[in-house]
Write a protein that holds these residues in place. Structure first.
Motif, PDB file in Angstrom:
ATOM      1  N   LEU A 153     -14.153  13.988 -21.417  1.00 24.16           N
ATOM      2  CA  LEU A 153     -13.295  13.284 -20.460  1.00 24.16           C
ATOM      3  C   LEU A 153     -13.805  11.878 -20.175  1.00 24.16           C
ATOM      4  O   LEU A 153     -13.023  10.944 -19.997  1.00 24.16           O
ATOM      5  CB  LEU A 153     -13.207  14.072 -19.152  1.00 24.16           C
ATOM      6  N   LEU A 154     -15.123  11.720 -20.146  1.00 26.26           N
ATOM      7  CA  LEU A 154     -15.707  10.416 -19.836  1.00 26.26           C
ATOM      8  C   LEU A 154     -15.384   9.391 -20.916  1.00 26.26           C
ATOM      9  O   LEU A 154     -15.158   8.214 -20.619  1.00 26.26           O
ATOM     10  CB  LEU A 154     -17.221  10.552 -19.664  1.00 26.26           C
ATOM     11  N   ASP A 155     -15.346   9.823 -22.169  1.00 29.17           N
ATOM     12  CA  ASP A 155     -14.982   8.914 -23.258  1.00 29.17           C
ATOM     13  C   ASP A 155     -13.547   8.418 -23.097  1.00 29.17           C
ATOM     14  O   ASP A 155     -13.243   7.248 -23.358  1.00 29.17           O
ATOM     15  CB  ASP A 155     -15.138   9.608 -24.614  1.00 29.17           C
ATOM     16  N   GLN A 156     -12.661   9.306 -22.657  1.00 31.61           N
ATOM     17  CA  GLN A 156     -11.272   8.904 -22.420  1.00 31.61           C
ATOM     18  C   GLN A 156     -11.191   7.877 -21.295  1.00 31.61           C
ATOM     19  O   GLN A 156     -10.449   6.891 -21.380  1.00 31.61           O
ATOM     20  CB  GLN A 156     -10.426  10.126 -22.052  1.00 31.61           C
ATOM     21  N   ILE A 157     -11.952   8.116 -20.240  1.00 32.62           N
ATOM     22  CA  ILE A 157     -11.952   7.204 -19.094  1.00 32.62           C
ATOM     23  C   ILE A 157     -12.479   5.833 -19.501  1.00 32.62           C
ATOM     24  O   ILE A 157     -11.903   4.791 -19.161  1.00 32.62           O
ATOM     25  CB  ILE A 157     -12.797   7.790 -17.945  1.00 32.62           C
ATOM     26  N   ALA A 158     -13.582   5.812 -20.258  1.00 35.30           N
ATOM     27  CA  ALA A 158     -14.175   4.544 -20.691  1.00 35.30           C
ATOM     28  C   ALA A 158     -13.220   3.770 -21.598  1.00 35.30           C
ATOM     29  O   ALA A 158     -13.150   2.534 -21.535  1.00 35.30           O
ATOM     30  CB  ALA A 158     -15.496   4.811 -21.411  1.00 35.30           C
ATOM     31  N   PHE A 159     -12.483   4.481 -22.427  1.00 38.80           N
ATOM     32  CA  PHE A 159     -11.540   3.830 -23.344  1.00 38.80           C
ATOM     33  C   PHE A 159     -10.439   3.101 -22.573  1.00 38.80           C
ATOM     34  O   PHE A 159     -10.016   2.008 -22.955  1.00 38.80           O
ATOM     35  CB  PHE A 159     -10.918   4.872 -24.279  1.00 38.80           C
ATOM     36  N   VAL A 160      -9.998   3.687 -21.473  1.00 38.69           N
ATOM     37  CA  VAL A 160      -8.886   3.115 -20.704  1.00 38.69           C
ATOM     38  C   VAL A 160      -9.361   2.120 -19.647  1.00 38.69           C
ATOM     39  O   VAL A 160      -8.758   1.059 -19.460  1.00 38.69           O
ATOM     40  CB  VAL A 160      -8.064   4.234 -20.028  1.00 38.69           C
ATOM     41  N   TYR A 161     -10.468   2.437 -18.964  1.00 39.71           N
ATOM     42  CA  TYR A 161     -10.872   1.653 -17.797  1.00 39.71           C
ATOM     43  C   TYR A 161     -12.129   0.806 -18.011  1.00 39.71           C
ATOM     44  O   TYR A 161     -12.545   0.093 -17.095  1.00 39.71           O
ATOM     45  CB  TYR A 161     -11.098   2.585 -16.600  1.00 39.71           C
ATOM     46  N   GLY A 162     -12.724   0.880 -19.184  1.00 38.29           N
ATOM     47  CA  GLY A 162     -13.949   0.129 -19.416  1.00 38.29           C
ATOM     48  C   GLY A 162     -15.171   0.918 -18.989  1.00 38.29           C
ATOM     49  O   GLY A 162     -15.090   2.102 -18.666  1.00 38.29           O
ATOM     50  N   GLY A 163     -16.314   0.242 -18.970  1.00 40.22           N
ATOM     51  CA  GLY A 163     -17.559   0.934 -18.666  1.00 40.22           C
ATOM     52  C   GLY A 163     -18.110   1.625 -19.897  1.00 40.22           C
ATOM     53  O   GLY A 163     -17.536   1.550 -20.988  1.00 40.22           O
TER      54      GLY A 163
END
Length: 243
Positions: A153-163
């Motif tokens: 899930l964290l990879d998906q979040i980073a892809f969309v929101y950065g970080g």
């Protein structure tokens, strides 16, 4: 269910938030006799999140061990409503598998979840469950983060929101971290559009003031100076947000 509450069952913003907090802190269980229950546990300081769910679906809220409260729903009408509300919105593989078993029990088709996009309230719900905002006062650096046992899930979040996503060896978890000023401020803009329901929103709202204070050198110690007093008051608000 009142007409006022029924409207939430068609409110995509509310339902995406519900899916996010469920992916973080919720679960479905089925007893040996085939009874389904839905549970969600949060810190007592974030009790508002549970009442936001109880108001729509019914159920009960009870104190747990320590500083925790648990929401539990088990009547059939409420379960079917929450299943239909979450179907096609969950992203946590563990939660999707739980939902799949419940859907099979009620002959409901499990729907695919579309890819995460920036304008989804899902992240706010997930952050209400598992997110944190903290500051390194020495370097005046703000961190926005989410920790998980799995980085999916964290990879998906980073892809969309950065970080970026980092392994956290001491806790055997992975952590999504945003700490660049431009990305942190972008996240504060996201939280303005999709507010957190938990008290973490207090810190999110304080982030611009933290950066402003730093740019004005409020953090530099000057005895009896107005700037030092302002900085101290700001850090007290930051530290005591959960009181």
């Amino acid at each position: 269910m009142s007409i006022e509450n029924k409207r939430y069952l068609k409110d995509n913003k509310y339902l995406d938030w519900l899916a996010g907090i469920t992916d973080g802190d919720g679960c479905f269980t089925i007893s040996k006799k085939g009874y389904v229950s839905f549970e969600l546990t949060v810190e007592t300081s974030n009790l508002k999140c549970l009442y936001r769910i109880k108001t729509v679906f019914g159920g009960n809220i009870k104190p747990g061990k320590g500083k925790w409260h648990r929401y539990k729903l088990h009547h059939k009408e409420g379960i079917i409503n929450i299943v239909n509300s979450l179907n096609g919105r969950l992203r946590n593989p563990v939660r999707i598998l739980q939902l799949d078993k419940v859907c099979a029990l009620y002959n409901i088709k499990l729907l695919d979840t579309p890819s995460l996009n920036y304008s989804s309230n899902w992240l706010s719900g997930f952050f209400d469950a598992d997110g944190s905002i903290y500051i390194n006062t020495t370097f005046v650096q703000v961190f926005i983060s989410i920790s998980q046992k799995d980085k999916y899930l964290l990879d998906q979040i980073a892809f969309v929101y950065g970080g970026k996503v980092y392994p956290h060896g001491t806790t055997n978890t992975f952590k999504w971290i945003v700490n660049k000023k431009i990305e942190v401020l972008a996240m504060t803009e996201y939280f303005k559009k999709f507010p957190l329901i938990s008290k973490k929103m207090i810190r999110a709202n304080l982030i611009p003031s933290i950066y402003e204070g730093y740019s004005r050198n409020w953090h530099k110690k000057r005895l009896n100076m107005v700037e030092e007093k302002k900085w101290k008051e700001l850090l007290e608000k930051w530290s005591n947000y959960d009181i």
